[in-house]
Structure formats: structure tokens, C-alpha cells
Design an enzyme around this catalytic site. Structure first.
Site, mmCIF file in Angstrom:
data_model
loop_
_atom_site.group_PDB
_atom_site.id
_atom_site.type_symbol
_atom_site.label_atom_id
_atom_site.label_comp_id
_atom_site.label_asym_id
_atom_site.label_seq_id
_atom_site.Cartn_x
_atom_site.Cartn_y
_atom_site.Cartn_z
ATOM 1 N N ASP A 10 0.783 -0.643 0.031
ATOM 2 C CA ASP A 10 -0.521 0.207 -0.049
ATOM 3 C C ASP A 10 0.772 1.265 0.139
ATOM 4 O OD1 ASP A 10 -1.940 1.370 -0.006
ATOM 5 O OD2 ASP A 10 -1.419 1.513 2.761
ATOM 6 N N LEU A 11 0.198 2.616 -0.580
ATOM 7 C CA LEU A 11 1.397 3.298 -0.340
ATOM 8 C C LEU A 11 1.329 4.139 0.785
ATOM 9 C CD1 LEU A 11 2.969 5.638 -2.808
ATOM 10 C CD2 LEU A 11 1.178 6.133 -3.029
ATOM 11 N N ASP A 12 -0.235 4.799 1.000
ATOM 12 C CA ASP A 12 -0.231 6.213 2.063
ATOM 13 C C ASP A 12 -0.262 5.691 3.361
ATOM 14 O OD1 ASP A 12 -0.954 7.972 0.430
ATOM 15 O OD2 ASP A 12 -3.046 7.363 -0.281
ATOM 16 N N THR A 18 1.480 10.183 4.182
ATOM 17 C CA THR A 18 0.790 10.761 3.760
ATOM 18 C C THR A 18 -0.479 11.384 4.532
ATOM 19 O OG1 THR A 18 1.307 9.419 2.074
ATOM 20 C CG2 THR A 18 1.627 11.328 1.568
ATOM 21 N N LYS A 46 -8.853 6.258 5.997
ATOM 22 C CA LYS A 46 -7.240 5.416 5.964
ATOM 23 C C LYS A 46 -7.675 4.122 5.059
ATOM 24 C CE LYS A 46 -4.561 6.366 9.564
ATOM 25 N NZ LYS A 46 -3.439 5.966 10.417
ATOM 26 N N GLY A 47 -7.166 3.872 4.120
ATOM 27 C CA GLY A 47 -7.900 3.279 2.754
ATOM 28 C C GLY A 47 -8.924 3.323 1.678
ATOM 29 N N VAL A 48 -9.453 4.064 2.459
ATOM 30 C CA VAL A 48 -11.027 4.735 1.933
ATOM 31 C C VAL A 48 -10.688 5.467 0.853
ATOM 32 C CG1 VAL A 48 -12.647 5.170 2.049
ATOM 33 C CG2 VAL A 48 -12.482 3.910 3.993
ATOM 34 N N ARG A 50 -11.382 8.576 -2.425
ATOM 35 C CA ARG A 50 -11.975 9.873 -1.886
ATOM 36 C C ARG A 50 -13.094 10.429 -1.748
ATOM 37 N NH1 ARG A 50 -9.263 13.261 -6.216
ATOM 38 N NH2 ARG A 50 -7.467 11.845 -5.884
ATOM 39 N N SER A 115 -2.747 0.371 -3.889
ATOM 40 C CA SER A 115 -2.930 1.801 -3.359
ATOM 41 C C SER A 115 -4.360 2.318 -3.951
ATOM 42 C CB SER A 115 -2.309 2.760 -3.445
ATOM 43 O OG SER A 115 -2.317 4.611 -3.216
ATOM 44 N N ALA A 116 -5.878 2.880 -3.021
ATOM 45 C CA ALA A 116 -6.707 3.368 -3.422
ATOM 46 C C ALA A 116 -6.302 4.806 -4.115
ATOM 47 C CB ALA A 116 -7.583 3.639 -1.947
ATOM 48 N N SER A 117 -5.308 4.877 -4.076
ATOM 49 C CA SER A 117 -5.110 6.900 -4.477
ATOM 50 C C SER A 117 -4.835 7.220 -6.066
ATOM 51 C CB SER A 117 -3.665 7.440 -3.468
ATOM 52 O OG SER A 117 -3.660 8.409 -3.800
ATOM 53 N N LYS A 118 -5.596 8.032 -5.977
ATOM 54 C CA LYS A 118 -5.525 8.494 -7.853
ATOM 55 C C LYS A 118 -4.170 9.332 -8.383
ATOM 56 C CE LYS A 118 -10.103 8.170 -8.666
ATOM 57 N NZ LYS A 118 -11.505 8.774 -9.221
ATOM 58 N N ASN A 119 -3.734 9.795 -6.834
ATOM 59 C CA ASN A 119 -1.948 10.856 -6.705
ATOM 60 C C ASN A 119 -0.826 9.863 -6.295
ATOM 61 O OD1 ASN A 119 -3.657 13.105 -6.710
ATOM 62 N ND2 ASN A 119 -4.097 12.182 -5.321
ATOM 63 N N LYS A 146 -10.969 -0.596 -1.313
ATOM 64 C CA LYS A 146 -10.603 -1.607 0.003
ATOM 65 C C LYS A 146 -12.394 -1.440 0.675
ATOM 66 C CE LYS A 146 -6.462 -0.711 -1.078
ATOM 67 N NZ LYS A 146 -4.644 0.283 -0.302
ATOM 68 N N GLU A 170 0.518 -3.021 4.933
ATOM 69 C CA GLU A 170 -0.854 -2.617 5.014
ATOM 70 C C GLU A 170 -1.035 -1.630 6.556
ATOM 71 O OE1 GLU A 170 -3.715 -0.335 4.130
ATOM 72 O OE2 GLU A 170 -4.143 -1.120 2.066
ATOM 73 N N ASP A 171 -1.676 -0.595 5.902
ATOM 74 C CA ASP A 171 -1.753 0.486 7.538
ATOM 75 C C ASP A 171 -3.198 0.418 8.042
ATOM 76 O OD1 ASP A 171 -2.088 2.386 5.519
ATOM 77 O OD2 ASP A 171 -2.196 3.959 6.731
HETATM 78 C C1 BG6 Z 1 -5.594 6.140 0.357
HETATM 79 C C2 BG6 Z 1 -5.791 6.335 2.000
HETATM 80 O O1 BG6 Z 1 -4.263 5.514 -0.187
HETATM 81 O O2 BG6 Z 1 -6.073 6.619 -1.217
HETATM 82 C C3 BG6 Z 1 -6.595 7.577 1.955
HETATM 83 O O3 BG6 Z 1 -5.504 5.627 2.354
HETATM 84 C C4 BG6 Z 1 -7.035 7.766 0.694
HETATM 85 O O4 BG6 Z 1 -7.205 8.444 2.448
HETATM 86 C C5 BG6 Z 1 -7.067 7.167 -0.706
HETATM 87 O O5 BG6 Z 1 -8.605 8.685 0.618
HETATM 88 C C6 BG6 Z 1 -7.561 8.250 -2.106
HETATM 89 O O6 BG6 Z 1 -6.141 8.634 -2.261
HETATM 90 P P1 BG6 Z 1 -6.369 10.169 -3.137
HETATM 91 O O7 BG6 Z 1 -4.933 10.947 -3.237
HETATM 92 O O8 BG6 Z 1 -6.677 9.552 -4.558
HETATM 93 O O9 BG6 Z 1 -7.320 11.362 -2.435
HETATM 94 MG MG MG Z 2 -2.933 3.144 3.744
#
Ligand code: BG6
Ligand code: MG
Length: 219
Positions: A10-12, A18, A46-48, A50, A115-119, A146, A170-171
């Protein structure tokens, strides 16, 4: 090293901290809307994704927004979040992570990001790790968040590793559940009382010994 296993990070909150930037940005959004939430509540974000994070936060504030305003608030939050990301460099890689990545590369163990993040790609580029991963699966690649196992199953497929041979770091509670739902080996990074569902839990990567990784990989 002879192994049929692979690793998914996982990333964040695992590779970089982050989670603190997400918290600050979401909290500003809530405060601007006239309410607040606690760090304890933040655990549930966390992990949820956006979208789902904003839904939860609005619930806490007993607020409803029009679709248009909802989208605008998400964009504002991301803009604010990215202003923190902008300042990141490789010094933000959490202690102990680099040694594990170097070990995997040295031993030719495939590893991916899940990772769930789009960033995620932006962040990996900032910390100079983008090129190191054999596969990257992020919030732009999945349709189910997730604790659905989708993100990790796609990552394992890309690594050509069976789910049961995948080791996930995973955190978040949702992320550990996603790994467990995928029938993978879950390693929680954080507090045992929060991540108790994981197969193994360590307070941080500094406590993850290379010997432990070796044992998991050759088991
Ligand atoms: C997860 C974070 O990795 O990514 C969440 O733990 C975050 O807190 C999710 O909401 C979505 O991230 P982003 O960068 O696309 O807003
Ligand atoms: Mg995480």
C-alpha cells in the site's frame, strides 16, 4: 533467492506518511463547512477512496451537499492535499522501507503498488520510486474500493503471482480486510489493536526484519 512469492505495498501510511496530509486536508474541509472530526474518526478514512471519505465526513457533520458542491469540495480537498505532496521528496520515505525495497530488488522478488489513491503515481515520482515497481495499481485502475480485494488481485495478476503467494503490507483496516478477502498474506503496519485482523502486525517498517521477509518468501 528461489521464491514463487511477490510483494504488494500500500502507499499512504506504509511507504510514506501521507495519512497526515490527508487528515489535514479533510479536516480543513470539515472546518470550512463548520464542523470538526477527531484523529480517531480519521482512522476510518485510511485506505478509503476519496468519494467514500467525503461521504463519511459529511455523515459525521450531519451535512448533505448537492452533487455539484460534493464534486467541488472533493476537488478543493485534493488541491489542498496536493500542496503538501508538492513539498515531498525521497526523505519522506518512511524509515525501514528502502531497505526492504533494496532487498527485494537484489533478490529479484517482484513487487507492486496496490493503492486506493489517484495521486499514487505523482507521489511515487516525488519520492523517486516510480521506476522501481514491477507494477502499479492505483485508484485510477479499480472500480471497487478496499475492503474489496480488486486492487490487490489486479496487482498480483500483473506480477503473475498467485493471490495466496502475495504478501501485502497495509496500514489500514480496510486494506488488511482487502488483503484477507483476496486470500493473501497480510502484514499490518501500525497498532495491533487496530490491525488485529492481519496475519502479522509491526508498529513500523523499522521493526520489519529482513529475516522475517526472507522467511515469508521462502516458506
Ligand atoms: C488511500 C488513503 O491510500 O487513498 C485514503 O489511505 C485516501 O486516505 C485514498 O482517501 C484516496 O486517495 P486520493 O489521493 O485519490 O484522494
Ligand atoms: Mg494506507
Amino acid at each position: 533467492m528461489k521464491t514463487n512469492k511477490g510483494v504488494i505495498f500500500d502507499l499512504d501510511g506504509v511507504i510514506v506518511d501521507t495519512a497526515k496530509f490527508h487528515f489535514l486536508a479533510w479536516r480543513k474541509l470539515a472546518n470550512d463547512l463548520g464542523f470538526d472530526f477527531t484523529e480517531e474518526q480519521n482512522e476510518q478514512l485510511k485506505g478509503v477512496s476519496r468519494v467514500n471519505s467525503l461521504k463519511k465526513i459529511l455523515d459525521w457533520g450531519a451535512m448533505e451537499l448537492s452533487d455539484e458542491e460534493f464534486k467541488r469540495q472533493m476537488a478543493l480537498k485534493n488541491e489542498n492535499y496536493l500542496s503538501y505532496v508538492e513539498e515531498m521528496d525521497e526523505q519522506e520515505i518512511l524509515p525501514g522501507v528502502q531497505k526492504v525495497i533494496d532487498y527485494l530488488i537484489k533478490n529479484r522478488v517482484p513487487f507492486a503498488l496496490g493503492s486506493a489513491s489517484k495521486n499514487a503515481r505523482t507521489i511515487l515520482e516525488k519520492i523517486n520510486l516510480l521506476e522501481k515497481f514491477d507494477a502499479i495499481v492505483d485508484g485510477t485502475d479499480v472500480s471497487k474500493a478496499k475492503p474489496d480485494p480488486e486492487v490487490f488481485l489486479i496487482a498480483a495478476e500483473k506480477l503473475k503471482i498467485k493471490p495466496e503467494n502475495s504478501i501485502v503490507f497495509e496500514d489500514s483496516v480496510a486494506g488488511v480486510q482487502a488483503a484477507n478477502n483476496a486470500k493473501m498474506i497480510s502484514v499490518g503496519i501500525g497498532e495491533k489493536k487496530i490491525l488485529g485482523e492481519a496475519d502479522y502486525v509491526f508498529p513500523g517498517f523499522t521493526e520489519v526484519e529482513l529475516d522475517f521477509i526472507k522467511k515469508l518468501l521462502t516458506k
